[in-house]
Design an enzyme around this catalytic site. Sequence first.
Site, PDB file in Angstrom:
ATOM      1  N   LYS A 163       0.975  -1.304   0.168  1.00 31.90           N
ATOM      2  CA  LYS A 163       0.011  -0.074  -0.204  1.00 31.90           C
ATOM      3  C   LYS A 163       0.827   1.281   0.101  1.00 31.90           C
ATOM      4  O   LYS A 163       0.641   2.204  -0.787  1.00 31.90           O
ATOM      5  CB  LYS A 163      -0.882   0.107   1.320  1.00 31.90           C
ATOM      6  CG  LYS A 163      -1.919  -0.865   1.401  1.00 31.90           C
ATOM      7  CD  LYS A 163      -3.061  -0.659   2.565  1.00 31.90           C
ATOM      8  CE  LYS A 163      -2.035  -0.367   4.139  1.00 31.90           C
ATOM      9  NZ  LYS A 163      -1.482  -1.715   4.467  1.00 31.90           N
ATOM     10  N   ARG A 190      -9.033   1.411   8.922  1.00 31.04           N
ATOM     11  CA  ARG A 190      -8.800  -0.083   9.432  1.00 31.04           C
ATOM     12  C   ARG A 190      -9.809  -0.674  10.132  1.00 31.04           C
ATOM     13  O   ARG A 190      -9.521  -1.971  10.507  1.00 31.04           O
ATOM     14  CB  ARG A 190      -7.472   0.285  10.065  1.00 31.04           C
ATOM     15  CG  ARG A 190      -6.208  -0.474   9.457  1.00 31.04           C
ATOM     16  CD  ARG A 190      -5.139   0.055  10.426  1.00 31.04           C
ATOM     17  NE  ARG A 190      -3.899  -0.809  10.216  1.00 31.04           N
ATOM     18  CZ  ARG A 190      -2.967  -0.229   9.218  1.00 31.04           C
ATOM     19  NH1 ARG A 190      -3.187   0.958   8.853  1.00 31.04           N
ATOM     20  NH2 ARG A 190      -1.831  -1.032   9.074  1.00 31.04           N
ATOM     21  N   ARG A 200      11.755  -6.306   4.584  1.00 34.31           N
ATOM     22  CA  ARG A 200      11.570  -4.775   4.444  1.00 34.31           C
ATOM     23  C   ARG A 200      12.339  -4.180   5.249  1.00 34.31           C
ATOM     24  O   ARG A 200      12.699  -4.568   6.436  1.00 34.31           O
ATOM     25  CB  ARG A 200       9.973  -4.526   4.722  1.00 34.31           C
ATOM     26  CG  ARG A 200       9.780  -2.952   4.780  1.00 34.31           C
ATOM     27  CD  ARG A 200       8.339  -2.673   4.870  1.00 34.31           C
ATOM     28  NE  ARG A 200       7.576  -3.189   5.588  1.00 34.31           N
ATOM     29  CZ  ARG A 200       6.199  -2.974   5.659  1.00 34.31           C
ATOM     30  NH1 ARG A 200       5.728  -2.343   4.603  1.00 34.31           N
ATOM     31  NH2 ARG A 200       5.428  -3.418   6.737  1.00 34.31           N
ATOM     32  N   ARG A 214      11.831  -1.845  10.688  1.00 31.82           N
ATOM     33  CA  ARG A 214      10.732  -1.128  11.670  1.00 31.82           C
ATOM     34  C   ARG A 214      10.599  -2.203  12.873  1.00 31.82           C
ATOM     35  O   ARG A 214      10.376  -3.474  12.750  1.00 31.82           O
ATOM     36  CB  ARG A 214       9.607  -1.220  10.886  1.00 31.82           C
ATOM     37  CG  ARG A 214       9.225   0.356  10.701  1.00 31.82           C
ATOM     38  CD  ARG A 214       8.053   0.388   9.439  1.00 31.82           C
ATOM     39  NE  ARG A 214       6.860  -0.325   9.984  1.00 31.82           N
ATOM     40  CZ  ARG A 214       5.607  -0.249   9.109  1.00 31.82           C
ATOM     41  NH1 ARG A 214       5.576   0.146   7.952  1.00 31.82           N
ATOM     42  NH2 ARG A 214       4.796  -0.898   9.631  1.00 31.82           N
ATOM     43  N   ARG A 264       0.186  -8.470  13.498  1.00 22.01           N
ATOM     44  CA  ARG A 264      -0.545  -7.527  12.596  1.00 22.01           C
ATOM     45  C   ARG A 264      -1.311  -8.070  11.495  1.00 22.01           C
ATOM     46  O   ARG A 264      -2.520  -7.556  11.145  1.00 22.01           O
ATOM     47  CB  ARG A 264       0.480  -6.601  11.747  1.00 22.01           C
ATOM     48  CG  ARG A 264       1.028  -5.477  13.016  1.00 22.01           C
ATOM     49  CD  ARG A 264       2.447  -5.015  12.610  1.00 22.01           C
ATOM     50  NE  ARG A 264       2.572  -4.511  11.046  1.00 22.01           N
ATOM     51  CZ  ARG A 264       3.423  -4.374  10.423  1.00 22.01           C
ATOM     52  NH1 ARG A 264       4.529  -5.015  10.615  1.00 22.01           N
ATOM     53  NH2 ARG A 264       3.585  -3.736   9.173  1.00 22.01           N
TER      54      ARG A 264
END
Length: 216
Positions: free
Chosen positions: A13, A85, A124, A157, A168
């Site tokens: 996203k 969300r 990531r 992160r 998540r």
Amino acid sequence: MIVILLGSPGSGKGTQSKRLAEKFGFQHLATGDIFRAEIAAQSAVGQKAQDYLKAGKLVPDSIVIEMVAGRLESGGKYLLDGFPRTLEQAQGLDEMLKRMKSSVDLVVYLTLQKEEAIKRMASRRTCTGCGEVYNVISRPTAVEGVCDKCSAKVVQRDDDSEATAAKRLMVFEDLTHPLVAYYKAEAAFHEVDAAQTPDKVEAALSAVIESTKAAR
Ligand code: ADP
Ligand code: ZN
């Protein structure tokens, strides 16, 4: 024009929103990015949000809705990334837009298998300076751990660690995935396969935005 990009964490996203915002002149409103900036600045909102982000939980709806309400301007052209969300947030957004005599024009759901999402989050890396997103497999920095764009440190992160990433995804399934049914009934809704290359995903998203613009 109001466009919402829905998708699990790791579905791309953020990457796609940045590209599309530039291409079509949308304001990119990414609640995750805003929270990370507020946390870095140790603002009041940041202090309220930080434990939730760290744990991979959602920030309470009332905090998120108030934060977004303060950033949406009447008549603006927005690409919403990471908001809404929850159903409560979706209803909050509908109310805000109604007051502005506006509504959601397009919702695109970036679909991705859970296994692939986990892989992407694990590889990531994110710049602590400018927020640029890298990937140790598909898009490494030229110098390890250093941002190509701003030379700040590039790290994983906190919430991309394996345990938190899995958490998540569960939160996404429980609280965010129900928005698919909500928007299928409420707004122009499209799905795009997020397992394709970033360029192909961008092309598919662009086509949907173009056709929505043409139909307005
Ligand atoms: P990702 O899409 O990869 O999970 P984001 O940067 O969008 O990453 O979000 C990171 C975190 O920020 C979320 O796990 C959550 O704690 C918080 N957050 C972002 N947007 C929202 C929202 N709309 N409602 C509640 N929490 C949010
Ligand atoms: Zn950077």
